[in-house]
Scaffold this motif. Sequence first.
Motif, PDB file in Angstrom:
ATOM      1  N   GLN A  25       0.803  -1.228   0.000  1.00 42.03           N
ATOM      2  CA  GLN A  25       0.000   0.000   0.000  1.00 42.03           C
ATOM      3  C   GLN A  25       0.834   1.275   0.000  1.00 42.03           C
ATOM      4  N   THR A  69       0.353   4.737  -2.087  1.00 44.37           N
ATOM      5  CA  THR A  69      -0.175   5.953  -1.476  1.00 44.37           C
ATOM      6  C   THR A  69       0.851   7.083  -1.380  1.00 44.37           C
ATOM      7  N   LYS A  80     -13.136  -2.822  -6.218  1.00 44.12           N
ATOM      8  CA  LYS A  80     -12.073  -2.394  -5.311  1.00 44.12           C
ATOM      9  C   LYS A  80     -10.841  -3.284  -5.475  1.00 44.12           C
ATOM     10  N   ASP A  86      -5.872  -1.351   3.062  1.00 47.97           N
ATOM     11  CA  ASP A  86      -7.149  -0.711   2.747  1.00 47.97           C
ATOM     12  C   ASP A  86      -7.596  -1.057   1.330  1.00 47.97           C
ATOM     13  N   PHE A 127      -9.235   0.330  -2.352  1.00 47.38           N
ATOM     14  CA  PHE A 127      -9.239   1.518  -3.192  1.00 47.38           C
ATOM     15  C   PHE A 127     -10.094   1.236  -4.427  1.00 47.38           C
ATOM     16  N   THR A 128     -10.828   2.241  -4.873  1.00 46.63           N
ATOM     17  CA  THR A 128     -11.752   2.081  -5.991  1.00 46.63           C
ATOM     18  C   THR A 128     -11.006   2.059  -7.324  1.00 46.63           C
TER      19      THR A 128
END
Length: 199
Positions: free
Chosen positions: A21, A25, A47, A58, A60-61
């Motif tokens: 991730q 990010t 997702k 997490d 994410f779209t």
Amino acid sequence: MDNQTLPGLHVAVLLTDGFEQVEFTEPRSVLEQHGAIIKIISSARGKVKGVHHDQPGDEFTVDATFDEADPMDFDAVLLPGGKENGGRIRDIAQAQHFLRHIDEAGKPIAAICHGSWLLASAGLAQGRTLTSWPSLQEDIRGAGGNWVDQEVVVDGNLVTSRKPDDIPAFNQKLVEVFSWRMNASPGAAAERASAGPSS
């Protein structure tokens, strides 16, 4: 955001589940601070889920699938790592096809950690110097690449790094190389800034 050196630059992030991730990010944050527009491209709508090393991350779209996305709508590509993500995406023909089109157009590609697996499977390591997570070095050499153990390597339009610890150097170089793309094609990204990539 006083230093928007990448206004309107459209960046495709190629991902599947299991990506590291922070390798998505943190570069995304830096790119957005410089005015870039980031879109997640994956094998299916819905997702994608990241990981923090061996722990769940997490969701994410997804903005578009590999079938829907047109490489012509993008100015650059980001390839985060993660063993699961890297191992899966390197075998997706549409992802290889997308990346080859980006490379053929001379557009920049930034890959970190296991993200370099896709460079090798797409035939883009041939004759290039790059780095990756150390366990990929034989795959990269087998694909005709020159693997080196450095925190960040720039070879033409390719920017590569080894691991999360390299992210600060990786981010600095990808902004530099992506800025070069902006200067090489004045107005190209800005013309798409209002319309956005087709889906």
